[in-house]
Each structure stands twice: as C-alpha cells, then as structure tokens.
Design an enzyme around this catalytic site. Structure first.
Site, short mmCIF file in Angstrom:
data_model
loop_
_atom_site.label_atom_id
_atom_site.label_comp_id
_atom_site.label_asym_id
_atom_site.label_seq_id
_atom_site.Cartn_x
_atom_site.Cartn_y
_atom_site.Cartn_z
N GLY A 17 4.71 8.46 -5.48
CA GLY A 17 5.94 7.71 -5.70
C GLY A 17 5.88 6.90 -6.97
N GLY A 20 9.75 0.63 -10.32
CA GLY A 20 10.03 -0.03 -11.58
C GLY A 20 8.79 -0.60 -12.24
N MET A 21 7.79 -1.00 -11.44
CA MET A 21 6.61 -1.63 -11.99
C MET A 21 5.43 -0.68 -12.10
SD MET A 21 4.50 -4.97 -10.58
CE MET A 21 3.24 -4.11 -9.65
N GLY A 22 5.32 0.28 -11.17
CA GLY A 22 4.14 1.12 -11.18
C GLY A 22 4.35 2.45 -10.51
N ASP A 134 9.21 -8.72 2.08
CA ASP A 134 9.92 -7.45 1.96
C ASP A 134 9.58 -6.52 3.13
OD1 ASP A 134 11.76 -5.78 0.72
OD2 ASP A 134 10.28 -4.85 -0.59
#
Length: 383
Positions: A17, A20-22, A134
């Site tokens: 997967g 946005g960050m990694g 989250d």
C-alpha cells in the site's frame, strides 16, 4: 519494482500500500528468510525531518506497547538512500473493513469479542501515554485462525501514524515485569487547529480540533461496535465532510437497535450510546471500563444461549409487535426448558403434544365419522 530496501538486511517483495507520507511493502529478511512488513517514508519526503520524526515516533510508540492486540515492531533503520523505515510482524488475514464487506454485520457475540480485543490493545497503548486518534475498520486486522493458539481469531490494532503522545506520560509496568520503554514526544508536533484522524470516525473533540485523551479512542471504538453489528455507523446518511464533523459534535446518534437486522440487547444499546457521548466526561472513563461493560453483556448473552430459558429471537421476527413476540416466546408449563422455536423441524413455536392423547382423539374422531357416514347412507337408502 526496484528493491526499495537495497543495502538493508531486508529484500522488498511487493508493495502492499501507499499513502501520502509513505509506503508499506512486504519484505523478507535476507539471512533468516522470514517475511515481514516494512513501512518507509516516501522517497520524495525522505529528507524532510518532519516525516522522518513522525515515522520514528510511530515505531517507538509501537515498540513501547506490549499487547497481543497491537502489531509488533521488530526493527528500525534507514536505507542507504536516506529513507527511514521500521519493520513489523507479517500478519495473515483481513482487516475488519474487509471482513464486514464480505460478511455483512457480525453476530453480536462475535462483534463484542473482537471489540474487546481492540480495547485491550488500546488500553495497553493508553498505559504508555498513547492515544491512537484513528481507530477504524481498516486499522484493525483480523488474523487468520491458524495464527493463534486454539485457532482463535485475534484482532490487532494497526497504524499509530497519527498517535498522540500525551504530555507527561509515564510508561507503566506490571509488578515484576520490566518497565516499558518510554515514548518520546515528536520533535515536530501537530500544529494546533488541524484535524488529525479520519472525519468518519473522529470524536467530537477531534472534530473541533480540541485536545484529546484516551476517551477519544473510546468514542471511535463505540463507532466501531455500532458498525460491526449494524453494517454502518450512526451517521452513514451524512456524506459531506464538514456536515459529518458537525454530526459528531451535535447530532444525537440513534441506538444501534433502530437499524440492526438482528436483535440488539438493550444493554448494548446503552453501552454504545455511552461510548458515543458528545462530552468526554460522559463516556466510559477508559478502554478497560468499556471492555468490562461489553464483557458483562457478552456473558449475559452466553448464559441465555446456554440455558435455553431466554432463547434469542430469530432475526426475521425482530420487527414483530409485543403481542406476536409474547406468543412466540411463550412456553407451556412443565416443558423441558428448550426455548421456543428450538425444534425447527417440528415447526417453530409449536407446543409439545402427548402422543397417547393424540392417538385417542384420532381413534374417537374416526369412530364418530364412521357412525355419521352409516346414518347418512341408511337415510339415502344406500345401506
């Protein structure tokens, strides 16, 4: 794909997967041949200290949590090209989101068991000063049955990427156990006034960009419980992100029983609505308290199923009125205690009939019918 882990002890196998960050890749330890999962900062962001800091905080946070219900961290490092990464255990199974999509709403008892496991993982995180922020279906992994002793399915909380490290948090340790490693606060904390988390599962205080504590996770787990037994959350009718955040803040949620296709115990309605209270001080005070309440409900359900004296109403009858329900649930005095509807092959809800009485009545009716037939035939001159 090129090997993003070239020059490390790991060999990239496939991408699982990207965000946005990694990115997350399945990998194999080159020497041990053991499969793992590696999370790396994206190549374009590798030299931005904010993202490297965030990834390192997540890795150290996970390493500080000791629970079978939180994914385990095995290693932390940096590629020769400067991309920070950390290594996690490789899990086999599905996310709760995938499970719900495949099966639809889960039976109440099963949902309670899985949610209590999630709460156990979060309680361990809260004890070391971490708030997940989250918790949602896709951040809970349901391990395949073979991955646990006895074939049980184990739920594990994933992705502490936006976890909040509480100020002044001190890691707790059980008596006689080694102290847990401390969780360092991020060098680049989240800016004030920014929403952290997912709008669909944000607590009212997150929606208002206010400070949060462990009770924000309690709220998110209340949404999780609701969704597992109903098939959707209480605000599924709201699509717009801003309207959704407003719903979390001001719209009272309907009890799960209003929308569920299965029977929802009144106690579970109350527990879920308490977890979803708008004000944190009106919710369960901790993940442990919420888990304890669910445990009592689960025990009551198990007792009902085991005793047969209060059998669950079939899902098809969930919408019947009080009189119909009373008729369905009624049992004759002196019955064996099997709940109404227990003998499906003989007809749901039928009272037992004495075989000798039934035979006698049948014989009597046959004799009466024969006499009447003879009289009719004699009157007609046939006999």
């Amino acid at each position: 794909m090129g090997d993003a882990l070239e020059g490390t002890p790991y060999r990239a196998v496939r991408v699982l997967g990207r965000g946005g960050m990694g990115e997350v890749v399945e990998a194999e330890h080159r020497a041990l041949r053991k499969r793992v999962v590696v999370k790396l900062v994206r190549r374009a962001l590798a030299h931005d200290p904010r993202f490297a800091d965030r990834l390192q905080v997540e890795a150290r946070a996970l390493a500080a949590v000791s629970s079978p219900h939180v994914v385990a961290v095995l290693d932390l490092g940096q590629t020769p090209s400067g991309r920070p990464y950390f290594v996690m255990e490789r899990l086999r199974g599905t996310t709760l989101g995938e499970e719900l999509e495949r099966r639809g709403p889960l039976p109440v008892a099963e949902a309670i068991d899985l949610v209590r496991q999630v709460l156990a993982g979060l309680a361990a995180a809260h004890r070391v000063g971490l708030v997940h922020r989250d918790v949602k279906l896709d951040n809970v992994f349901l391990c395949a049955p073979g991955a646990a002793p006895g074939g049980a399915r184990v739920a594990k909380v994933l992705d502490f990427g936006v976890a909040k490290v509480l100020d002044g948090a001190v890691a707790e340790a059980a008596p006689g156990a080694e102290p847990s490693p401390s969780v360092p606060a991020p060098a680049y904390p989240t800016e004030a006034g920014l929403l952290v988390g997912t709008p669909r599962t944000a607590s009212p205080e997150q929606a208002q960009c206010q400070p949060v504590d462990a009770r924000a996770d309690v709220y998110a787990v209340g949404l999780l419980m609701y969704t597992l037994v109903v098939g959707h959350g209480p605000f599924a009718h709201v699509e717009d992100a801003l309207a959704l955040l407003r719903a979390h803040v001001v719209e009272p949620p309907a009890p799960p029983s209003r929308y569920a296709a299965q029977r929802i115990p009144a106690a579970l309605d109350r527990a879920v609505l308490k977890a979803l209270a708008k004000r944190p001080e009106e919710r369960f005070e901790s993940a442990e308290a919420f888990a304890a309440a669910l445990g009592r409900i689960g025990a009551e359900l198990a007792e009902e199923d085991g005793s047969g004296g209060a059998a669950r109403m079939p899902e098809a009858e969930a919408g019947w009125g009080p009189q119909s329900r009373a008729w369905f649930e009624a049992r004759p005095e002196g019955s064996s205690g099997a709940g109404a509807g227990g003998g499906v092959a003989a007809g749901a809800g039928e009272a037992p009939v004495d075989a000798r009485l039934f035979a006698g009545l049948t014989l009597a009716s046959t004799v009466v019918f024969s006499v009447l037939a003879a009289l009719v035939l004699r009157g007609m001159g046939v006999w």
